[in-house]
Design an enzyme around this catalytic site. Structure first.
Site: not given
Length: 769
Positions: A32-33, A223-224, A254, A607
């Site tokens: 994503k980043t 973002d998010e 998430q 994670r």
């Protein structure tokens, strides 16, 4: 366009299609980043002015990382992008436009502690029962109202809200909200929620300001997006209305912050706001093994309220997911600690490759005790932030008063620290006088004879003159010189220097570290305004998520799952998987709450890169009572073929009827607990002796003068234990080296400064011997 070559087709499409509304649904570990940063870089490559791009994130750390990546692709032009957290970006806008809504441009930002302190003062003045009108409850009620853009006027006019408060036997919440709002305004202060609430007011009431920023921010990226609340959603929608070049990135699977106002519907219903939306799904997980990805998929498939996607991995299949059953929570900790030691011994992992994740902070106790017994170094995240420590907040309160003397909470915090005969009774008199004459506490302090005649007038005059001297010095000195002057003349340095207890030394060293940070800020060349006032604005906007990245230290990480979001580890233990603990008992009353708990479990699972272990206990102490526990329903939701069951010896006698469904019978036979491992080597337990507090009134050692002819050595020449010289920090000793050339990182102990982590290729160190 080399940066496009390494993208998969879905990532590339999301990067190249920059016009119009877009939603990038980014599964865990899907890059994503990289997509966000390359998309911004691509905009600039196409000729878009960086000043016309706004990128909103949820942590300063995320914004910094993205900016650094973009600079690597397109160069220094990336520094001109408006990029940061919602709060930092809109605080910047509010400082420019503050006068339009009646605030000074140097308004103070109250943190949660400041807000609750003010609320407690109001409750005392209104003589309300602080058990019924608990400050935490009142604060959360006001915060929720602001996040839903409900002003104190609307709050008190809403029959529904008033009826709810009456039924809760708290009919005066609206009055407290009104008083709180007015007191903040009079003090020239905004709380964190105000930074968004007041931005909405600004954009709603001042169409010229809205037009200005719509023209400025022609391209928006968020973002998010699944973590946005109604207030954030409204700002973004208003700013994007002119050009519709809005791109949101997130993963509904998430979304785990409903408890603090995040609304998952913002991402689920995004297409309703923008019918011409382009949707890009990033479904390849580059982080985890195939088994971990499949387990995560099988869990999240049980949620009805979601955007459908097919997350997959081309990585190795990896180990099956181990489920460990223990008899007690203490035994659970022992199993986890032993597994970490054995895994390190057999696979060669570092301690930093392991994380233990839990639902509640209280679960860390059993884990800590077990790790300590085996000499396993660990670090707990989510503890007290550096900037929340008392001594730091005390000094910063003096800084705040220097730039905004109307700051009521700062006055109350330091008017009698160090002690100067101005106790609570005096403070109460000041507050009463300020309220009666509709002036600030500072106005009273500056003219005490007029408002509070008597013997304390002299002490108040002295305090006022002290703060005025700080104001005068701040106009002449840089950030560090101002901070040091205030630290010395406020009496804080002397107060802490004379405290020879362990706690006193620690507090003194914390003040030293704060001044070190301000010194570095004052020497930065990438910003024009290096005043203490600017430093204070940055500090006020730090969040708990912006912690220093201690993952570089070789310690096992312990944290709540909420704290783990955005991180990754080779080995992850998710502990306490029991009904009423995870999922939480409070989440079992509604489908939406239960689905958020399941998303939290999904975050925990994803994670892990290489190995995932799930543990639970059949009994656990709660409130002093030993209670019987059932395995979490989430374990039963995982496809059995991906699981491997292990039962501790002492738990076998307590199992009774198998609590898992019949298909679990195909799992592996129970196995003995790991044999007792060898103790960790002494080198892992030892660290450099902390620096002794300098026995002078100066908080920092004198500036180091480099040895004549100083010339740094090559990064490849350094070894552990070498004595070295640094141009700025002076003489020190290398206590640890990690990483591979050319990116070797050294931990160097400098006398008077403690440990510093330096990247050798940039550090300019000279070998002494």
């Amino acid at each position: 366009m080399d940066y496009l070559a390494g993208l998969n087709p879905q990532q590339r499409a999301a990067v190249e299609n920059t016009e119009g509304p877009a939603m990038i649904v980014a599964g865990a570990g899907s890059g994503k980043t990289r997509v966000i940063t390359y998309r911004v870089a691509h905009l600039i490559e196409k000729g878009v002015d960086p000043f016309n791009i706004l990128v909103l994130t949820f942590t300063n750390k995320a914004a910094k990382g993205m900016r650094e990546r973009i600079i690597k692709v397109i160069g220094a032009e990336a520094k001109n992008i408006w990029m940061g957290t919602f709060h930092s970006v809109f605080a910047k806008i509010l400082r420019v436009e503050a006068q339009k809504i009646g605030y000074p441009s140097n308004f103070t930002i109250y943190d949660t502690d400041d807000s609750k302190s003010l609320i407690r003062s109001i409750l005392r003045e209104m003589q309300l029962d602080d058990k019924l009108y608990n400050a935490n409850f009142v604060y959360n009620r006001i915060s929720a109202a602001k996040n839903n853009l409900i002003s104190h006027v609307e709050y008190q006019q809403s029959a529904e809200i008033q009826a709810e408060d009456v039924s809760n036997k708290r009919p005066l919440i609206g009055t407290i909200y009104e008083t709180y709002t007015k007191r903040c305004f009079k003090a020239g202060a905004m709380d964190f929620d105000d930074l968004l609430f007041k931005t909405n007011v600004l954009l709603k009431d001042h169409i010229d300001v809205l037009n200005k920023y719509q023209q400025k921010f022609r391209y928006l990226m968020v973002d998010e997006y699944q973590d946005t609340n109604f207030s954030q959603y409204t700002i973004v929608k208003k700013l994007a209305a002119a050009y519709l070049n809005i791109c949101v990135v997130g993963d509904d699977a998430q979304s785990i912050y409903g408890f603090r106002g995040a609304n998952i519907q913002n991402i689920l219903n995004f297409e309703k706001d923008y019918p011409d939306l382009n949707v890009y799904k990033l479904e390849q997980n580059y982080r985890s093994t195939q088994n971990i990805v499949e387990v995560a998929n099988s869990i999240i498939a049980n949620n009805k309220n979601q955007l459908k996607k097919n997350v997959f991995s081309d990585n190795e299949s990896g180990d099956r997911i181990k489920v460990q059953r223990a008899f007690t929570d203490n035994e659970e900790g022992k199993l986890v600690a032993e597994a970490i030691v054995q895994e390190r011994t057999s696979k060669g992992y570092d301690h930093k490759d392991f994380a233990i994740l839990y639902r509640t902070n209280a679960q860390s106790r059993a884990m800590e005790e077990a790790l300590r017994k085996l000499n396993v170094p660990y670090k707990i995240y989510g503890g007290l932030s550096f900037y929340q420590r008392k001594e730091i907040k005390d000094l910063i309160a003096y800084f705040r008063l220097t730039f905004n003397p109307g700051d009521e909470e700062a006055i109350k915090r330091v008017i009698n620290y160090p002690k100067r005969g101005l106790g609570d009774t005096t403070v109460d008199k000041i507050i009463v006088a300020a309220d009666q004459h509709d002036i600030t506490m500072w106005d009273v302090v500056c003219d005490p004879q007029k408002y509070i005649p008597g013997r304390i007038a002299s002490q108040l005059n002295d305090f006022a003159m002290l703060i005025k001297s700080f104001m005068a010095e701040a106009k002449k000195l840089d950030a560090y010189e101002t901070a040091l002057y205030i630290a010395q003349h406020s009496g804080i340095l002397k107060e802490l220097h004379t405290d020879d207890s362990i706690e006193g030394r620690s507090r003194y060293e914390n003040i030293s570290e704060l001044l070190n940070g301000i010194k570095e800020f004052a020497e930065r060349e990438d910003i024009e305004d290096r005043s203490l006032a600017t430093f204070m604005q940055d500090v006020a906007l730090l969040t708990n998520d912006d912690r220093q990245d201690d993952k570089e230290k070789d310690t096992v990480s312990l944290m709540t799952i909420h704290s783990a979001k955005g991180l990754e580890f080779k080995n992850v233990f998710v502990v306490g998987l029991e009904e009423n603990l995870f999922p939480s008992q409070m989440s079992l009353n509604s489908r939406s709450d239960l689905e958020e708990e399941r998303r939290l479990f999904y975050v925990a699972i994803t994670r892990a890169e290489k190995k995932l272990t799930l543990t639970y206990a059949t009994s656990r102490y709660r409130w002093g009572n030993l209670t019987t526990c059932e395995p979490s329903r989430f374990i039963n939701e995982i496809n059995a073929k991906y699981l491997e069951l292990e039962v501790a010896k002492s738990a076998m006698s307590s199992l009774g009827e198998n609590s898992f469904s019949d298909e679990r019978r195909s799992w592996s036979q129970q196995r003995d607990a790991f044999s007792k491992p060898k103790p960790a080597s002494a080198s892992t337990a030892n660290s450099a002796t902390p620096a002794q507090r300098p026995k002078t009134t100066s908080i920092l050692p004198k500036a180091h003068v480099p040895t004549p002819g100083f010339a740094p050595d090559a990064a490849s020449a350094f070894q552990n234990g070498m004595e070295v010289e640094h141009e700025k920090f002076g003489f020190g000793k290398i206590v640890n080296l990690e990483g591979n050339l050319p990116d070797v990182k050294a931990t160097v102990f400098f006398q008077g400064l403690g440990n510093k982590q330096l990247l050798l290729k940039f550090a300019k160190l000279r070998i002494v011997k």
